[in-house]
Design a protein around this motif. Structure first.
Motif, mmCIF file in Angstrom:
data_model
loop_
_atom_site.group_PDB
_atom_site.id
_atom_site.type_symbol
_atom_site.label_atom_id
_atom_site.label_comp_id
_atom_site.label_asym_id
_atom_site.label_seq_id
_atom_site.Cartn_x
_atom_site.Cartn_y
_atom_site.Cartn_z
ATOM 1 N N THR A 21 -5.280 2.160 -3.859
ATOM 2 C CA THR A 21 -6.285 1.711 -2.902
ATOM 3 C C THR A 21 -5.617 0.796 -1.880
ATOM 4 O O THR A 21 -4.824 -0.075 -2.240
ATOM 5 C CB THR A 21 -7.386 0.945 -3.656
ATOM 6 O OG1 THR A 21 -7.949 1.834 -4.619
ATOM 7 C CG2 THR A 21 -8.463 0.456 -2.712
ATOM 8 N N ARG A 22 -5.941 1.002 -0.613
ATOM 9 C CA ARG A 22 -5.322 0.182 0.441
ATOM 10 C C ARG A 22 -5.535 -1.306 0.162
ATOM 11 O O ARG A 22 -6.593 -1.698 -0.330
ATOM 12 C CB ARG A 22 -5.944 0.544 1.796
ATOM 13 C CG ARG A 22 -5.494 1.899 2.328
ATOM 14 C CD ARG A 22 -6.175 2.160 3.661
ATOM 15 N NE ARG A 22 -5.722 3.405 4.252
ATOM 16 C CZ ARG A 22 -4.583 3.548 4.947
ATOM 17 N NH1 ARG A 22 -3.791 2.507 5.125
ATOM 18 N NH2 ARG A 22 -4.256 4.715 5.459
ATOM 19 N N ASP A 55 -9.886 1.426 2.453
ATOM 20 C CA ASP A 55 -10.032 2.711 1.772
ATOM 21 C C ASP A 55 -11.400 3.282 2.120
ATOM 22 O O ASP A 55 -12.351 2.540 2.359
ATOM 23 C CB ASP A 55 -9.976 2.503 0.251
ATOM 24 C CG ASP A 55 -8.779 3.173 -0.373
ATOM 25 O OD1 ASP A 55 -7.672 2.960 0.144
ATOM 26 O OD2 ASP A 55 -8.950 3.884 -1.375
ATOM 27 N N SER A 98 0.838 -1.201 0.000
ATOM 28 C CA SER A 98 0.000 0.000 0.000
ATOM 29 C C SER A 98 0.869 1.246 0.000
ATOM 30 O O SER A 98 1.996 1.224 0.496
ATOM 31 C CB SER A 98 -0.892 0.036 1.250
ATOM 32 O OG SER A 98 -1.981 -0.847 1.122
ATOM 33 N N GLU A 107 -2.110 0.972 7.647
ATOM 34 C CA GLU A 107 -2.300 -0.439 7.303
ATOM 35 C C GLU A 107 -2.129 -1.299 8.544
ATOM 36 O O GLU A 107 -2.712 -2.382 8.640
ATOM 37 C CB GLU A 107 -1.401 -0.901 6.142
ATOM 38 C CG GLU A 107 0.080 -0.998 6.441
ATOM 39 C CD GLU A 107 0.850 -1.706 5.317
ATOM 40 O OE1 GLU A 107 1.132 -1.044 4.300
ATOM 41 O OE2 GLU A 107 1.164 -2.903 5.466
ATOM 42 N N CYS A 149 -7.376 6.605 0.268
ATOM 43 C CA CYS A 149 -6.352 6.023 1.152
ATOM 44 C C CYS A 149 -5.648 7.108 1.958
ATOM 45 O O CYS A 149 -4.689 6.831 2.669
ATOM 46 C CB CYS A 149 -5.340 5.207 0.336
ATOM 47 S SG CYS A 149 -4.338 6.210 -0.777
ATOM 48 N N HIS A 191 0.303 5.957 -0.762
ATOM 49 C CA HIS A 191 -0.667 7.046 -0.872
ATOM 50 C C HIS A 191 -1.254 7.199 -2.277
ATOM 51 O O HIS A 191 -2.042 8.107 -2.503
ATOM 52 C CB HIS A 191 0.022 8.365 -0.469
ATOM 53 C CG HIS A 191 1.082 8.756 -1.450
ATOM 54 N ND1 HIS A 191 2.235 8.010 -1.637
ATOM 55 C CD2 HIS A 191 1.161 9.772 -2.324
ATOM 56 C CE1 HIS A 191 2.965 8.571 -2.575
ATOM 57 N NE2 HIS A 191 2.337 9.643 -3.010
ATOM 58 N N ARG A 195 -7.457 8.513 -5.195
ATOM 59 C CA ARG A 195 -6.403 8.422 -4.194
ATOM 60 C C ARG A 195 -6.779 9.038 -2.849
ATOM 61 O O ARG A 195 -6.162 8.719 -1.843
ATOM 62 C CB ARG A 195 -5.113 9.049 -4.738
ATOM 63 C CG ARG A 195 -4.593 8.331 -5.986
ATOM 64 C CD ARG A 195 -3.302 8.937 -6.488
ATOM 65 N NE ARG A 195 -3.458 10.332 -6.841
ATOM 66 C CZ ARG A 195 -2.457 11.142 -7.163
ATOM 67 N NH1 ARG A 195 -1.222 10.667 -7.163
ATOM 68 N NH2 ARG A 195 -2.664 12.400 -7.477
#
Ligand code: GLC
Length: 561
Positions: A350-351, A405, A345, A399, A432, A347, A429
């Motif tokens: 998507t997480r 997200d 992950s 995380e 996240c 920035h 973006r």
């Protein structure tokens, strides 16, 4: 401390905090996105003082280094990746004194600090660019960017067919000081981010000086933004229809503005500067290349130290694909003697807890929330696999809390320029980048004393650091245990290879010296012969200690063998 089995090391580390030689070869590096980490002054925006106050969380988590996304003076057209002054802190993040205090405190805690360097483009508010516009055609400062006359009878068409990564043409037309339409300038990203002309010696000189400025401030390294973009093919040739299609397919190979061989000379010069400083200062490349072999070029022994492994980040939750990309990554790094890196992950994507919540093929940016519980289960398992691999791993803030997200942000709060340039069809973006929760209660769950620049979902108090601390089943405690185990266990993170053992379909079983890791990527439990003593599991194991272990669906287990 882990053993280091790979190539000779450069630099000295005697005076460095933390590990000894080659600290970066197996380092776990935590990305702080300063806007969204901790707000020290209650204005809704994270800042350096907030980061400094929360450093004990990072030391306690067990990471080796902290990479901070940009905090420089910037109009924030792209969340700080549009830098107006590379030697100043944006007032919204604090002052140079705050940066100094942050670096010192981090070192006291044995944490290294890596700062983001943005050399591909400046902000349109950078002094050079402002003067270039103001002084008009013929200004020597225009040579430091890519200014060109337009095509067509009146220069009304862009100089070539390049598209911006954020959508729309990569060129914007200027207006001359007398008000007449003028030349165009190149911006691979937003119009507020004009690309530097790296063929101009003043640009190269300036960045060598910026490197020294931050090295003198005591930073331990740099994350190099768009490291593959600095040099453009001579003549800025069109890419043609086939090129546009390749670009759309996210295969950046063969583009005249990416991964040109000339960039490597820049990194050789930077490496010699880094090596002049004590304490093994490093640089990590953000280089999106079509293959891991092309990525390896950035980490030859006289260039940068690490490069992000985006091929790994883009891999689905699929045993065969994971094994293939792990092997390919390790094989690509071996000839150049650089450590592999791993990342799930950051920035810009998507997480992973949300990516893995949807079926494979979802891509790295999505607004699909998917099946939350499934995504989290897989994310935890994926993290344990990543932390079992040889090399250096990158974590992205939040995380460790298993954050998903935020997929339903309203348009009015979004700030990602790529969302607006793509008419809301891409550029998710902001999802996240939502400020992370520290406490169960409070207007922004401990992020600050007021609200937060992007709204946090109501249920985030339950995901906060406070709520998860001490709960043995929490994702935060899983990360803490995993990082503590990685520090204690000499097999983890070290060496140039993994050994695979036979395993049922959909299961990976890898062995390192004294250690084994089993990953069940399938949606059903799988029985395996117990390979050793249980160290850590991402999911609840029904029973342990017997000759057979039942691995839950979507889970990873670490063993001492
Ligand atoms: C990098 C950054 C991203 C930014 C872009 C332009 O890809 O990670 O956030 O938008 O560069 O600087």
């Amino acid at each position: 401390m882990t053993q280091h089995l790979t190539a000779p090391l450069t630099g000295t580390s005697d005076d460095a905090p933390g590990h000894g030689r080659g600290w970066w070869r197996d380092a776990v590096i935590y990305q702080v996105y300063p806007r969204s980490f901790a707000d020290g002054n209650g204005d809704g925006m994270g800042d350096l003082d907030g980061v400094r106050r929360r450093l004990p969380h990072l030391a306690g988590l067990g990471v080796d280094a902290v990479w901070l996304s940009p905090f420089y003076a910037s109009p924030q057209a792209d969340a700080g990746y549009d830098v107006a002054d590379y030697r100043a802190i944006d007032p919204m993040f604090g002052t140079l004194l705050d940066a100094d205090a942050l670096i010192r405190d981090a070192h006291e805690l044995n944490l290294r600090i890596i700062v983001d360097l943005v050399p591909n483009h400046s902000s349109a508010e950078h002094e050079w660019f402002r003067r270039a516009l103001r002084e008009g055609p013929g200004s020597a400062l225009r040579e430091r960017y890519h200014f060109r006359p337009g095509k067509g009878a009146d220069g009304e068409l862009p100089p070539n067919d390049w598209e911006s990564i954020f959508g729309g043409p990569a060129w914007t037309r200027t207006t001359d000081p007398d008000g007449a339409p003028g030349d165009w300038y190149l911006h691979l990203f937003a119009p507020e981010q004009p690309d530097f002309n790296w063929d101009h010696p003043a640009v190269a000189d300036e960045f060598r000086s910026i490197l020294r400025f931050w090295l003198d401030m005591g930073v331990d390294g740099f994350r190099v933004d768009v490291a593959h973009g600095l040099v453009k093919a001579a003549g800025l040739p069109d890419i043609g229809d086939a090129g546009q299609l390749r670009l759309l397919g996210a295969n950046d190979g063969g583009m005249p503005f990416f991964d040109q061989d000339g960039v490597h000379e820049i990194y050789r010069q930077w490496r010699s500067i880094l090596d002049e400083y004590p304490g093994e200062r490093i640089a990590v490349a953000e280089a999106w290349t079509p293959t891991v072999e092309r990525t390896a070029n950035y980490v030859r022994s006289d260039e940068l130290h690490q490069a992000f492994n985006f091929q790994y980040l883009g891999t689905s939750w699929d045993a065969a694909e994971l094994r293939e990309v792990i092997d390919a990554s390790l094989a690509a790094m071996r000839p150049v003697g650089a450590p592999a890196t791993w990342v799930l992950s950051n920035h810009d994507v998507t997480r992973h807890a949300t990516r893995f919540a949807s079926p494979p093929g979802i891509g790295t940016q999505t607004r699909e929330p998917g099946d939350r519980a499934l995504g989290l289960r897989r994310a935890r398992a994926a993290t344990l696999l990543m932390l079992a691999l040889p090399g250096s791993a990158y974590l992205y803030q939040g995380e460790e809390l298993g954050l998903p997200d935020v997929t339903d942000l309203p348009d009015e709060v979004r700030q990602d320029p790529s969302y607006f340039r793509a008419d809301g069809q891409d550029g998710f973006r902001d999802g996240c980048r939502v400020p992370i929760p520290w406490t169960r209660e409070g207007s922004s769950y401990g992020f600050g004393t007021g609200s937060s620049w992007l709204p946090q979902p109501d249920e985030w108090g339950a995901l906060s650091v406070e709520a998860q601390t001490g709960d043995p089943g929490s994702t935060l405690e899983l990360y803490r245990s995993a990082l503590a185990t990685r520090r204690r266990h000499p097999g983890l993170g070290a060496g140039p290879a993994v050994e695979w053992r036979d395993a049922p379909e959909g299961v990976l079983h890898l062995v390192r010296p004294g250690f084994a890791c089993t990953v069940n990527t399938t949606d059903t439990a799988v029985r395996i012969d117990t390979p050793g003593r249980l160290l850590l599991a991402s999911g609840a194991l029904p029973e342990s200690g017997g000759p057979v272990t039942e691995l839950p669906a979507d889970s990873t287990v670490w063993w001492a063998v």
